[in-house]
Design a protein around this motif. Structure first.
Motif, PDB file in Angstrom:
ATOM      1  N   ALA A   5       0.825  -1.216   0.000  1.00  0.00           N
ATOM      2  CA  ALA A   5       0.000   0.000   0.000  1.00  0.00           C
ATOM      3  C   ALA A   5       0.853   1.258   0.000  1.00  0.00           C
ATOM      4  O   ALA A   5       0.321   2.364  -0.152  1.00  0.00           O
ATOM      5  CB  ALA A   5      -0.935   0.002   1.211  1.00  0.00           C
ATOM      6  N   ARG A   6       2.165   1.103   0.153  1.00  0.00           N
ATOM      7  CA  ARG A   6       3.039   2.265   0.254  1.00  0.00           C
ATOM      8  C   ARG A   6       4.067   2.308  -0.879  1.00  0.00           C
ATOM      9  O   ARG A   6       5.121   2.913  -0.749  1.00  0.00           O
ATOM     10  CB  ARG A   6       3.765   2.275   1.606  1.00  0.00           C
ATOM     11  CG  ARG A   6       2.826   2.209   2.805  1.00  0.00           C
ATOM     12  CD  ARG A   6       3.498   2.600   4.104  1.00  0.00           C
ATOM     13  NE  ARG A   6       4.647   1.799   4.440  1.00  0.00           N
ATOM     14  CZ  ARG A   6       4.578   0.604   5.047  1.00  0.00           C
ATOM     15  NH1 ARG A   6       3.404   0.077   5.330  1.00  0.00           N
ATOM     16  NH2 ARG A   6       5.681  -0.054   5.365  1.00  0.00           N
ATOM     17  N   LEU A   7       3.758   1.666  -1.992  1.00  0.00           N
ATOM     18  CA  LEU A   7       4.648   1.682  -3.158  1.00  0.00           C
ATOM     19  C   LEU A   7       4.336   2.875  -4.045  1.00  0.00           C
ATOM     20  O   LEU A   7       3.210   3.369  -4.075  1.00  0.00           O
ATOM     21  CB  LEU A   7       4.505   0.396  -3.970  1.00  0.00           C
ATOM     22  CG  LEU A   7       4.806  -0.928  -3.281  1.00  0.00           C
ATOM     23  CD1 LEU A   7       4.709  -2.063  -4.291  1.00  0.00           C
ATOM     24  CD2 LEU A   7       6.168  -0.924  -2.607  1.00  0.00           C
ATOM     25  N   ARG A   8       5.346   3.331  -4.785  1.00  0.00           N
ATOM     26  CA  ARG A   8       5.168   4.370  -5.795  1.00  0.00           C
ATOM     27  C   ARG A   8       5.847   3.914  -7.088  1.00  0.00           C
ATOM     28  O   ARG A   8       7.045   3.595  -7.088  1.00  0.00           O
ATOM     29  CB  ARG A   8       5.788   5.701  -5.354  1.00  0.00           C
ATOM     30  CG  ARG A   8       5.179   6.304  -4.114  1.00  0.00           C
ATOM     31  CD  ARG A   8       3.766   6.810  -4.361  1.00  0.00           C
ATOM     32  NE  ARG A   8       3.293   7.539  -3.198  1.00  0.00           N
ATOM     33  CZ  ARG A   8       2.775   6.978  -2.102  1.00  0.00           C
ATOM     34  NH1 ARG A   8       2.690   5.650  -2.039  1.00  0.00           N
ATOM     35  NH2 ARG A   8       2.357   7.715  -1.105  1.00  0.00           N
ATOM     36  N   PHE A   9       5.096   3.891  -8.183  1.00  0.00           N
ATOM     37  CA  PHE A   9       5.678   3.614  -9.484  1.00  0.00           C
ATOM     38  C   PHE A   9       6.304   4.903 -10.018  1.00  0.00           C
ATOM     39  O   PHE A   9       5.705   5.972  -9.933  1.00  0.00           O
ATOM     40  CB  PHE A   9       4.613   3.108 -10.455  1.00  0.00           C
ATOM     41  CG  PHE A   9       4.155   1.700 -10.161  1.00  0.00           C
ATOM     42  CD1 PHE A   9       4.754   0.620 -10.787  1.00  0.00           C
ATOM     43  CD2 PHE A   9       3.143   1.459  -9.241  1.00  0.00           C
ATOM     44  CE1 PHE A   9       4.348  -0.677 -10.507  1.00  0.00           C
ATOM     45  CE2 PHE A   9       2.719   0.174  -8.962  1.00  0.00           C
ATOM     46  CZ  PHE A   9       3.330  -0.903  -9.595  1.00  0.00           C
ATOM     47  N   VAL A  10       7.506   4.781 -10.561  1.00  0.00           N
ATOM     48  CA  VAL A  10       8.254   5.948 -11.038  1.00  0.00           C
ATOM     49  C   VAL A  10       7.958   6.163 -12.517  1.00  0.00           C
ATOM     50  O   VAL A  10       7.929   5.209 -13.310  1.00  0.00           O
ATOM     51  CB  VAL A  10       9.767   5.764 -10.820  1.00  0.00           C
ATOM     52  CG1 VAL A  10      10.539   6.960 -11.354  1.00  0.00           C
ATOM     53  CG2 VAL A  10      10.060   5.552  -9.336  1.00  0.00           C
ATOM     54  N   GLU A  11       7.764   7.418 -12.888  1.00  0.00           N
ATOM     55  CA  GLU A  11       7.534   7.793 -14.276  1.00  0.00           C
ATOM     56  C   GLU A  11       8.736   7.376 -15.134  1.00  0.00           C
ATOM     57  O   GLU A  11       9.871   7.804 -14.869  1.00  0.00           O
ATOM     58  CB  GLU A  11       7.328   9.299 -14.371  1.00  0.00           C
ATOM     59  CG  GLU A  11       7.416   9.886 -15.766  1.00  0.00           C
ATOM     60  CD  GLU A  11       6.393   9.291 -16.707  1.00  0.00           C
ATOM     61  OE1 GLU A  11       6.769   8.970 -17.840  1.00  0.00           O
ATOM     62  OE2 GLU A  11       5.221   9.149 -16.284  1.00  0.00           O
ATOM     63  N   PRO A  12       8.528   6.528 -16.166  1.00  0.00           N
ATOM     64  CA  PRO A  12       9.671   6.043 -16.955  1.00  0.00           C
ATOM     65  C   PRO A  12      10.486   7.144 -17.624  1.00  0.00           C
ATOM     66  O   PRO A  12      11.687   6.977 -17.832  1.00  0.00           O
ATOM     67  CB  PRO A  12       9.006   5.137 -17.997  1.00  0.00           C
ATOM     68  CG  PRO A  12       7.741   4.694 -17.356  1.00  0.00           C
ATOM     69  CD  PRO A  12       7.276   5.867 -16.546  1.00  0.00           C
ATOM     70  N   MET A  13       9.868   8.248 -17.976  1.00  0.00           N
ATOM     71  CA  MET A  13      10.583   9.290 -18.706  1.00  0.00           C
ATOM     72  C   MET A  13      11.351  10.246 -17.787  1.00  0.00           C
ATOM     73  O   MET A  13      11.925  11.222 -18.263  1.00  0.00           O
ATOM     74  CB  MET A  13       9.604  10.107 -19.559  1.00  0.00           C
ATOM     75  CG  MET A  13       9.077   9.365 -20.769  1.00  0.00           C
ATOM     76  SD  MET A  13      10.330   9.238 -22.067  1.00  0.00           S
ATOM     77  CE  MET A  13       9.359   8.454 -23.377  1.00  0.00           C
ATOM     78  N   THR A  14      11.378   9.988 -16.495  1.00  0.00           N
ATOM     79  CA  THR A  14      12.053  10.934 -15.607  1.00  0.00           C
ATOM     80  C   THR A  14      13.551  10.997 -15.913  1.00  0.00           C
ATOM     81  O   THR A  14      14.175   9.987 -16.244  1.00  0.00           O
ATOM     82  CB  THR A  14      11.853  10.547 -14.131  1.00  0.00           C
ATOM     83  OG1 THR A  14      12.409  11.576 -13.299  1.00  0.00           O
ATOM     84  CG2 THR A  14      12.545   9.234 -13.789  1.00  0.00           C
ATOM     85  N   ASN A  15      14.099  12.195 -15.835  1.00  0.00           N
ATOM     86  CA  ASN A  15      15.547  12.365 -15.992  1.00  0.00           C
ATOM     87  C   ASN A  15      16.163  12.903 -14.706  1.00  0.00           C
ATOM     88  O   ASN A  15      17.285  13.393 -14.701  1.00  0.00           O
ATOM     89  CB  ASN A  15      15.863  13.297 -17.169  1.00  0.00           C
ATOM     90  CG  ASN A  15      15.279  14.691 -16.987  1.00  0.00           C
ATOM     91  OD1 ASN A  15      14.565  14.954 -16.005  1.00  0.00           O
ATOM     92  ND2 ASN A  15      15.571  15.586 -17.911  1.00  0.00           N
TER      93      ASN A  15
END
Length: 394
Positions: A204-214
């Motif tokens: 419940a405390r996970l965050r998916f990271v935006e693939p395009m982040t630099n």
């Protein structure tokens, strides 16, 4: 039946002798690769933390970069008292990345955690990483756990600053992409897993990271657990042998860009502050940098440039495996950075765009993979002269 499903249990890893056939299926093995240079005073504790994991199948590889301190004596004690630890002694200190790659090659485990020898893994670290990976419906390239920051014997901070910024926001919560993993002992498995030592509420405390982040949004090296097959997408780059530091940036930015990643809002490791760290000379404090950008040991600009080179050099590989040329061009634009190899004589467009510089150097192959219109568009946006791309080549 597949031989891989009937192989005998590896007694060296489990710590016991067995002549009985292993159950058909088992949990994935995890290799902890510890990279050391002159951290002999920390090394035994680091190895001990890797071997004290609650997860049932962990192997440990120590790679020493020709240390000149007490490390040789420490390694001798580890060999004598720690069964199953594999030790690689390098003849020269070529930096963090070549040593990490030596450790990676020494194992075939499907999951890998690179650990700096001055850090520690908390006992539930590996089990939490694997529980998260096995519970994901979207198969990301790595997971990143939060880290405590310790000075001496004192825990002075409970989290990492960049990591915390993402977790504190609302983006990245995607419960529909999760299903808690569970297995029951019986004909197919040797044990119930996960046990009570694994906190199932972590999902419940996970965050998916935006693939395009630099931008850097993960924990440092020791907080990350990679899938081997994701790492292998970025190994075929000769310039890695010249990258002394910035290993985590190269792999985290690259793997996340292609495969995605997930943040685990739980401290799984300890970042030890001792004054000799490259990127944290002191505990993090809001609005105050804890290190000197571009200072001694800072190879982040070099790591970004090598990553861009790798993406362009292997554009056809990535486009043929799911990327559209347009989206891959968007990724290159997002990853672009200034060229660390620029000199006073370098044209302005080349100095400010590694993508343009490398694209021109590899233009025929890159244009064949992306298509001429997209390749020319990338050059145009970067301000590079199209005449250089269209010039006949020998």
């Amino acid at each position: 039946m597949d031989e891989a499903l009937t192989r005998e249990a590896p007694a060296a890893r489990t710590g016991g002798e067995t002549g009985a056939a292993a159950p058909a299926l088992s949990l994935p093995r995890v290799c902890v690769v510890i990279v050391n240079y002159n951290y002999g005073r920390f090394l035994e504790a680091c190895v001990g933390s890797a071997l004290a994991q609650t997860y049932p199948d962990v192997e440990c590889v120590v790679v020493d970069n020709a240390s000149t301190d007490e490390t040789p004596e420490v390694l001798a004690r580890i060999e004598a008292g720690r069964r199953g630890v594999k030790i690689i002694r390098r003849a020269a200190n070529d930096g963090q990345t070549p040593a990490a790659l030596d450790g990676l090659r020494a194992s075939d485990a499907p999951y890998v955690i690179f650990v700096d020898a001055d850090d520690l893994l908390l006992p539930h670290c590996v089990a939490t990483h694997i529980f998260v990976h096995l519970s994901l419906r979207v198969h990301v390239g790595f997971s990143s756990g939060d880290m405590l920051q310790a000075s001496g014997r004192e825990v002075v901070l409970g989290s990492e600053e960049a990591f915390g910024r993402v977790v504190a926001g609302r983006r990245g919560r995607e419960p529909q992409r999760l299903r808690a993993y569970s297995q029951r002992a019986g004909a197919m498995f040797s044990q119930d897993w996960p046990g009570e030592d694994v906190d199932r509420s972590i999902l419940a405390r996970l965050r998916f990271v935006e693939p395009m982040t630099n931008e850097w949004v993960w924990s440092p090296t020791s907080g990350n657990c990679f899938r081997r097959d994701a790492l292998e997408l970025f190994l075929d780059q000769p310039a890695l042998k010249t990258l002394r530091t910035g290993t985590d940036l190269y792999f985290c930015l690259g793997v996340n860009a292609v495969c995605g990643s997930v943040l685990i809002d739980d401290a799984l490791a300890v970042y030890r502050l001792h004054g000799g760290n490259v990127f944290s000379k002191r505990p993090q404090l809001r609005n105050v940098l804890s290190y000197q950008p571009g200072g001694s040991g800072d190879s982040n600009d070099r790591a970004k440039a090598i990553l861009i080179d790798h993406l362009i050099d292997h554009a056809r590989f990535f486009v043929e495996r799911g990327w559209t040329p347009f989206d891959f061009a968007r990724l290159l634009r997002r990853m672009d950075c200034s060229d660390p190899d620029a000199t006073a004589a370098t044209p302005r467009w080349s100095a400010r765009s590694r993508v343009a510089t490398r694209l021109l150097a590899r233009y025929p192959a890159a244009a064949a993979a992306l298509g001429e219109p997209i390749a020319r568009g990338l050059l145009f946006i970067s301000g590079a002269p199209l005449s250089k791309a269209l010039r006949p080549r020998p």
